[in-house]
Every structure is written in structure tokens, then in C-alpha cells.
Design a protein around this motif. Structure first.
Motif, short mmCIF file in Angstrom:
data_model
loop_
_atom_site.label_atom_id
_atom_site.label_comp_id
_atom_site.label_asym_id
_atom_site.label_seq_id
_atom_site.Cartn_x
_atom_site.Cartn_y
_atom_site.Cartn_z
N ARG A 1 86.73 82.23 30.26
CA ARG A 1 85.48 81.61 30.68
C ARG A 1 84.93 82.18 31.99
NH1 ARG A 1 83.46 76.84 29.48
NH2 ARG A 1 81.67 77.85 30.43
N ASN A 2 85.76 82.91 32.75
CA ASN A 2 85.34 83.38 34.06
C ASN A 2 85.53 84.89 34.16
OD1 ASN A 2 85.06 80.61 35.71
ND2 ASN A 2 86.89 80.47 34.43
N GLN A 3 84.45 85.61 34.14
CA GLN A 3 84.53 87.07 34.13
C GLN A 3 85.18 87.62 35.39
OE1 GLN A 3 80.62 88.66 33.40
NE2 GLN A 3 80.54 87.90 31.29
N ASP A 4 84.95 86.96 36.53
CA ASP A 4 85.54 87.45 37.78
C ASP A 4 87.05 87.30 37.78
OD1 ASP A 4 85.16 84.71 37.75
OD2 ASP A 4 84.57 84.54 39.86
N ILE A 5 87.55 86.21 37.21
CA ILE A 5 89.00 86.03 37.12
C ILE A 5 89.58 87.01 36.10
CG2 ILE A 5 90.83 84.43 36.45
CD1 ILE A 5 89.18 82.18 37.63
N VAL B 1 87.36 75.22 41.78
CA VAL B 1 86.51 74.03 41.67
C VAL B 1 85.91 73.99 40.27
CG1 VAL B 1 84.50 72.83 42.58
CG2 VAL B 1 85.97 74.14 44.13
N PRO B 2 86.32 73.04 39.42
CA PRO B 2 85.81 72.99 38.04
C PRO B 2 84.31 72.76 38.01
CG PRO B 2 87.76 71.61 38.28
CD PRO B 2 87.34 72.00 39.66
N VAL B 3 83.63 73.49 37.15
CA VAL B 3 82.20 73.30 36.92
C VAL B 3 81.97 72.43 35.69
CG1 VAL B 3 80.03 74.48 36.40
CG2 VAL B 3 81.64 75.49 38.04
N ASP B 4 82.83 72.59 34.70
CA ASP B 4 82.75 71.78 33.49
C ASP B 4 84.17 71.52 32.99
OD1 ASP B 4 83.63 74.11 32.22
OD2 ASP B 4 81.64 74.65 31.50
N GLY B 5 84.27 70.91 31.82
CA GLY B 5 85.58 70.61 31.27
C GLY B 5 86.12 71.70 30.37
N ALA B 6 85.42 72.81 30.29
CA ALA B 6 85.80 73.87 29.35
C ALA B 6 86.39 75.09 30.03
CB ALA B 6 84.58 74.28 28.52
N GLY B 7 86.70 74.99 31.33
CA GLY B 7 87.38 76.08 32.00
C GLY B 7 86.53 76.88 32.98
N LEU B 8 85.24 76.61 33.06
CA LEU B 8 84.40 77.32 34.03
C LEU B 8 84.68 76.79 35.42
CD1 LEU B 8 82.13 79.47 34.27
CD2 LEU B 8 80.49 77.57 34.19
N VAL B 9 84.96 77.69 36.37
CA VAL B 9 85.29 77.29 37.73
C VAL B 9 84.49 78.12 38.72
CG1 VAL B 9 87.63 76.52 37.18
CG2 VAL B 9 87.24 78.92 37.79
N VAL C 1 74.69 90.34 58.59
CA VAL C 1 74.80 88.88 58.52
C VAL C 1 76.06 88.51 57.73
CG1 VAL C 1 73.69 86.75 57.74
CG2 VAL C 1 72.29 88.64 58.61
N HIS C 2 76.79 87.52 58.21
CA HIS C 2 77.97 87.04 57.49
C HIS C 2 77.55 86.31 56.21
CE1 HIS C 2 81.16 88.01 60.36
NE2 HIS C 2 80.28 87.71 61.31
N GLN C 3 78.07 86.73 55.10
CA GLN C 3 77.71 86.16 53.81
C GLN C 3 78.96 85.59 53.13
OE1 GLN C 3 74.62 86.07 52.64
NE2 GLN C 3 73.52 87.55 53.91
N GLY C 4 78.75 84.69 52.18
CA GLY C 4 79.85 84.24 51.34
C GLY C 4 80.14 85.28 50.27
N PHE C 5 81.22 85.08 49.53
CA PHE C 5 81.58 86.00 48.46
C PHE C 5 80.85 85.62 47.18
CE2 PHE C 5 85.24 86.12 51.34
CZ PHE C 5 85.34 87.49 51.54
N ALA C 6 80.42 86.63 46.45
CA ALA C 6 79.66 86.38 45.21
C ALA C 6 80.53 85.78 44.13
CB ALA C 6 79.03 87.68 44.72
N ASN C 7 81.82 86.13 44.12
CA ASN C 7 82.71 85.65 43.06
C ASN C 7 84.16 85.82 43.51
OD1 ASN C 7 83.51 88.46 42.39
ND2 ASN C 7 81.41 88.60 41.60
N PHE C 8 85.08 85.37 42.67
CA PHE C 8 86.50 85.45 43.01
C PHE C 8 86.98 86.90 43.13
CE2 PHE C 8 86.85 81.03 41.27
CZ PHE C 8 87.44 80.46 42.38
N PHE C 9 86.48 87.76 42.30
CA PHE C 9 86.94 89.15 42.35
C PHE C 9 86.59 89.78 43.70
CE2 PHE C 9 86.53 93.74 41.74
CZ PHE C 9 87.75 94.03 41.14
N ASP C 10 85.35 89.62 44.13
CA ASP C 10 84.95 90.19 45.41
C ASP C 10 85.77 89.58 46.56
OD1 ASP C 10 83.10 91.63 44.03
OD2 ASP C 10 81.36 90.50 44.72
#
Length: 407
Positions: A13-17, A58-66, A122-131
Motif C-alpha cells: 500500500r505504500n510505495q515509499d516503504i 501514522v495510519p491513514v486508513d484501515g487498509a495499510g496506508l500510512v 529553507v528547512h523542509q520536511g521529508f516528502a516520504n519515508f524513503f527520502d
């Protein structure tokens, strides 16, 4: 820890993971966290060590998206050093501990790291888990990879899909992982709870206990569900529920949330022993003294610890007044506690509680007192003194607690 199916669900469900796994990071999941083992780093003597990264899911839904909670990570290991032997600057966010399951006993978190990427100055957050992981792995492992190019390789392709016992919940308990209290929550896992009476206070007790990881919840009530029940119980009323058995109504409301909820349309008395096989703790939530008497006979005879709740309200020409009660009966002292007369054992005249139903907040608070006391007994909440008898007075909103020696 995630089950095998959940590991694959999270990866699918998570392309970055999925990209982390495909790249070769040693990914596993535990207690609402993604763990990445095999992260090499240097100490101040340029010696090679191995650590692990933990980042919250952090779960987004009950189907595995985080998704991510923030830009920080936790680290299992000493503070990594650079080629100069000095600790790597600008990442340390202080010491930190995290309790994981026994499956990740080798991952001993010691500190938190914080480092935001700089984009356009500028300090930014990460776009995804992979980054995020690539950035932190580069900072932590980079010096080790330079000194030990043949040995210090974080891409070991050692993802772990092994899992302990599955959770009773159908959705990840993200509040527990977010608060980092999984070790405390686990103290409740082995319990089989009985809730006797699913009226106002019993219904709220059920609602609170459903959201704990206890192995099983058995509820008992032989009454039907009517409109007045909706005014002193949690949840949204569905007109189709009116006239059904209370046990059936609440079974339907909670069975999609978790496993192990078994509610039956049955009154409990001294002859109900077979229904209580394996029960480790009980809540008695009835308003008739005669019913309570038979229930006490049963629980005391079976050696089951229990908390009995009660409510007494009156009106003398003005606002309502009265008391709420929660009394704990430990097996070794239950009979002597009973003899103190703390709970009614006979049916008296109809009191206001049975006719005035606009008191949902009192039912909820009475249930909360009982559940909090139970959690104290299990070591979830701190306990300054072992209180057996709790009284809450509506007049001054004060709770008075007494030990069994003070009663």
C-alpha cells in the motif's frame, strides 16, 4: 509487531516503504513503528558499530496506508561520529527510550535525532519515508561506509516478516504507539473480562474496555434495548436497534472494531458458573440489590476479583444530588468486604436513578472510575495507595478513596 500479512499489506500500500525494501534496507514493523536494522556507524575511535532506526507509522486508513508523523527518527545505538572522531553535529534531539515487543528485543532505542533537509535555503520536511531514511542513513552511516567500504553496508536485504501473536484490534492502535505506551498496554493483554449488566454504566464500561487489548470481553444482560437506553449509553442510535436485546445491539456495534467481544442475552446469578470459566476480572454494573447478591455469591465462590459500581441520586425540591461508587473486591478479602455493607444487597424503593435517564455523564464517569481502578491494579496507571472504595460526591465534585483497612 505486524503479522506477515500486514507486512505485505504495508509494503503493497505504500510505495515509499516498498522502495526501502526493494533497495535493500532491513525493514520490519513493530508496535506501530517501522524498524530498519543494520545501520553502520562509527564511534569516536572510528570503530565500526551497528545500530537501528525507528520511525513512527501514522495510519491513514484501515487498509495499510500510512504516513509520517514528523521529520524525526529514533536511533538504537551510541551517538554516531564523523571521520574526525567527533559526534555528528546538528542531529541530536536528546535521549529517548522506546518499548518494543520481544521480537525486537535487540533494538534498544537510546536517542532521538532531528534533521530537516534544506531546499532552496529553507528547512523542509521529508516528502516520504524513503527520502527520510535515505537522508538519515547517509548522515549516520556515511562516515562508516567511507572507512569500511567493504563491511559497512546498510543495504543487507534482511527485511523481517516474522510476527508474534496477532492483535485483537482490526485497526492499528495508533494512539498507543503514538504515546509510546505499548509496554503498559501489553499488561492488559492476558485478561478475560466479564461485564455484568449492560445498562448505562455497564455500556460505558464495555465501551472503554473494548478499546483495551484484553484478550476477551464477555458481557451479560437479559434486557431489551429501548429509547431510554440510548440516552445513557455511548454510540449512535439506529432505529432498527430498538426492541432488540442489549447484548445483540452492542455486539453489532463493536464486532467490527475488534475480536474477542462475546455479549450474551443472559442474566447472571449464583448458578452461572459455566459462563465464567477463564474470567480473570469482572465488573458488576447492576442496579438491583437482589441481583447483586447472587452475582457476588458467584464471583466470590469462583475467586474472581471484581469491581462493583453503584449510583444513588435524589432530589429535594432543587438540583439533583447524590453519590457515585466504585468498590474493589479482591478474592482474598471479598467476603469480608461484602460484609461491610458497601453495596446494596436488597431491593429498596424505586430511586431516581431508575426513572431519570438524562444522566449519561454520570454513567460514563462511574464506568471511568471502575476502569481506571482496574488499570491501576494491572500496573497501567500509577497507584499511590491501594484503594478499595471510591466515592464521588456530586455536591462538591470530590472523590474520596478508602483502603480496605479504613472502611
Amino acid at each position: 509487531m505486524a503479522s506477515v500479512s500486514q507486512f505485505r499489506k504495508l509494503v503493497s500500500r505504500n510505495q515509499d516503504i516498498a522502495k526501502l525494501v526493494e533497495t535493500g534496507y532491513a525493514v520490519t514493523f513493530d508496535s506501530g513503528w517501522m524498524i530498519l536494522r543494520d545501520i553502520p556507524y562509527l564511534d569516536q575511535h572510528r570503530e565500526l558499530h551497528w545500530g537501528a532506526i525507528a520511525t513512527k507509522l501514522v495510519p491513514v486508513d484501515g487498509a495499510g496506508l500510512v504516513t509520517q508523523e514528523d521529520h524525526t527518527i529514533l536511533f538504537a545505538g551510541a551517538h554516531p561520529c564523523g571521520l574526525d572522531g567527533l559526534t555528528i553535529p546538528a542531529i541530536d534531539a536528546g535521549k529517548h527510550e522506546l518499548q518494543l515487543s520481544s521480537a525486537c528485543a535487540d533494538v534498544v532505542v537510546q536517542r532521538r535525532f532531528s534533521n530537516k533537509p534544506i531546499v532552496g535555503g529553507v528547512h523542509q520536511g521529508f516528502a516520504n519515508f524513503f527520502d527520510k531514511i535515505e537522508s538519515y542513513a547517509g548522515i549516520i552511516a556515511g562516515p562508516a561506509m567511507e572507512v569500511y567500504p567493504d563491511r559497512a553496508k546498510p543495504l543487507t536485504f534482511r527485511s523481517v516478516e516474522d510476527a508474534p501473536e496477532p492483535s485483537v484490534f482490526r485497526y492499528q492502535d495508533s494512539l498507543t504507539s503514538k504515546a509510546e505506551i505499548s509496554d503498559l498496554s501489553n499488561k492488559l493483554q492476558g485478561d478475560i473480562i466479564a461485564i455484568i449488566g449492560l445498562g448505562g454504566t455497564g455500556a460505558y464500561t464495555l465501551d472503554y474496555m473494548v478499546k483495551t487489548p484484553v484478550r476477551e470481553i464477555r458481557g451479560f444482560d437479559g434486557d431489551d434495548f429501548h429509547v431510554h437506553n440510548a440516552y445513557r449509553s455511548p454510540g449512535q442510535l439506529d432505529e432498527k436497534e430498538l426492541g432488540l436485546r442489549k447484548a445483540a445491539v452492542y455486539q453489532g456495534r463493536y464486532e467490527s472494531f475488534r475480536d474477542g467481544v462475546r455479549l450474551v442475552s443472559q442474566y447472571v446469578d449464583a448458578d452461572s458458573a459455566s459462563a465464567f470459566e477463564g474470567v480473570t476480572f469482572a465488573f458488576v454494573c447492576v442496579d438491583k440489590g437482589s441481583s447483586r447478591s447472587g452475582i457476588f455469591d458467584l464471583l466470590i465462590g469462583l475467586g474472581i476479583p471484581f469491581i462493583d459500581v453503584g449510583m444513588g441520586l435524589k432530589r429535594a425540591g432543587g438540583p439533583l444530588s447524590g453519590m457515585l461508587r466504585a468498590t474493589y473486591f479482591p478474592p482474598e478479602k471479598a467476603q469480608s468486604m461484602r460484609e461491610k455493607g458497601l453495596a446494596e444487597m436488597h431491593d429498596g424503593p424505586e430511586n431516581l436513578y431508575r426513572t431519570n435517564v438524562q444522566i449519561a455523564e454520570l454513567n460514563a464517569f462511574n464506568a471511568a472510575l471502575a476502569v481506571m481502578r482496574f488499570k491501576q491494579l494491572r500496573g497501567f496507571y500509577t497507584e499511590a495507595e491501594s484503594l478499595s472504595h471510591l466515592l464521588f460526591d456530586l455536591a462538591d465534585l470530590k472523590i474520596v478513596g478508602q483502603t480496605d483497612h479504613e472502611i
